[in-house]
Design a protein around this motif. Sequence first.
Motif, PDB file in Angstrom:
ATOM      1  N   LEU A  75       1.124  -1.006   0.275  1.00 40.32           N
ATOM      2  CA  LEU A  75      -0.026   0.037  -0.071  1.00 40.32           C
ATOM      3  C   LEU A  75       1.227   1.449  -0.543  1.00 40.32           C
ATOM      4  O   LEU A  75       0.871   2.661  -0.757  1.00 40.32           O
ATOM      5  N   ASP A  78       2.449   1.378  -3.383  1.00 44.42           N
ATOM      6  CA  ASP A  78       1.103   2.644  -4.275  1.00 44.42           C
ATOM      7  C   ASP A  78       0.863   3.570  -4.061  1.00 44.42           C
ATOM      8  O   ASP A  78       0.743   4.793  -4.956  1.00 44.42           O
ATOM      9  N   LYS A  79       1.534   3.997  -2.448  1.00 45.65           N
ATOM     10  CA  LYS A  79       0.789   5.884  -2.382  1.00 45.65           C
ATOM     11  C   LYS A  79       1.993   6.704  -2.403  1.00 45.65           C
ATOM     12  O   LYS A  79       2.167   7.739  -3.105  1.00 45.65           O
ATOM     13  N   THR A 226     -10.031  -0.446  -8.527  1.00 49.62           N
ATOM     14  CA  THR A 226      -8.770   0.335  -7.059  1.00 49.62           C
ATOM     15  C   THR A 226      -8.982  -1.060  -6.795  1.00 49.62           C
ATOM     16  O   THR A 226      -9.254  -2.128  -6.454  1.00 49.62           O
ATOM     17  N   SER A 361      -0.274  -3.773  -3.745  1.00 52.11           N
ATOM     18  CA  SER A 361      -1.254  -3.655  -2.941  1.00 52.11           C
ATOM     19  C   SER A 361      -1.594  -4.695  -3.345  1.00 52.11           C
ATOM     20  O   SER A 361      -1.506  -5.776  -1.953  1.00 52.11           O
TER      21      SER A 361
END
Length: 416
Positions: A75, A78-79, A226, A361
Amino acid sequence: MSDITKNQGGWKWKARYSILAAIWCGWMVSFLDRMVMSISLPFIGQDLGLTPTMEGAVLSAFFAGYALFQIPGGLLADKFGFRKMMTIGIAWWSVFTFLTGRVISYPMMLVCRCLFGVGEGSFPGASWKCIATYFPPKQRATATAIQSTVNTLGPAVASIVAAGIIAALGWRHVFMFLAIPGLAVAFYFWKYAKDNPAEHGRMTPEELAELQEGEEAVQADGSGLTFKEFFKKPLLWQMVLIWFLFDITFWGFVSWLPSYLMKVRGMSLMQTGVASAIPFVCGAVGTLLGGWLSDRMAGKRKWLYIPNAVIAGGFLYLMYSVSSVDMAIIYQCTSSFFMFLAMAAFWGIVMDSIPPNIMGSCSATVNFGGQAAGFISPFVMGYLINVSGGSFDTAFLFLVVAILASSVITMTVKKQ
């Protein structure tokens, strides 16, 4: 890792190949850092006074931290981008690799290996996101297979390196020395890797065009989902379960093979180092072949995984049931070849099924299943060996059943 151009025949070393080489080095360091534990374990156990169950717990402690940080690491990649996560992760685990060589008690070893696993847990999702970012869809299975050769070469190199250093200096120096290349790879990622391929100094317009075409194909296929949406898909959880069962076999095999060869087959330290390395060299060939075949079997990848996983399980059974040491080595090499061919086929499914924007993720979620298995498998094997009075038969049967079960689950996958 400079980019090189070869003019004859028009072949050119592309920027994405340099990125893949850096990822490969990162994975190699990660496998060296974790796999030397398997070779060192009998000596650590003797030094710290550990039982087989306690030794299994030491192996599992790594996976507790590793599994725990899989999804958060993906995660965060990805961010914030894969560059930051790979740099921080490699530097973190290199520090705890060094500290492993300094521990003086069993509780300290458990804590150190768990925190070491946290650092390594941030790396897989980020690395697969990097591949999905720099490689077009038609080459992702091959690129992932090349990266995955460290799953085989890592244990092979670790077996030989660890055996040599332990014989000369003792087990503690192995871990202290391995911190150095890890810090060097972390520096490379921080200085040279870019989250946006267009910002890479060697990226050509032709490469960017290839990536753009691949991204357009993904969007046209309607798979720009998503993480929350993909999280609800049965396909994701089928892949998690398949990888969990496969890694029950993989981590049980690589974690306990050195101890098996020394305690059951009566091999010396150096003989064990060589005998432990050979199957993984065979596995490297299987991995490359599996990746190449997977990119040519789009839509049929599960039929590449299923028979090879079954064959691997059959030869693993023969390995521990045969009386001849030479035949046991032949069978373990054959099992390794088909096991890793199946692994490459599986990751072709993963790379082709997950959109690049959520690759970190989602691939980390899949890998979480495998690392949960990595936590369970060594500990269960240690327990089975303990209650069997030192026999490895029941423990290896546990591994055979797991990989056969993964084939059954793969049959239920509709896509691929």
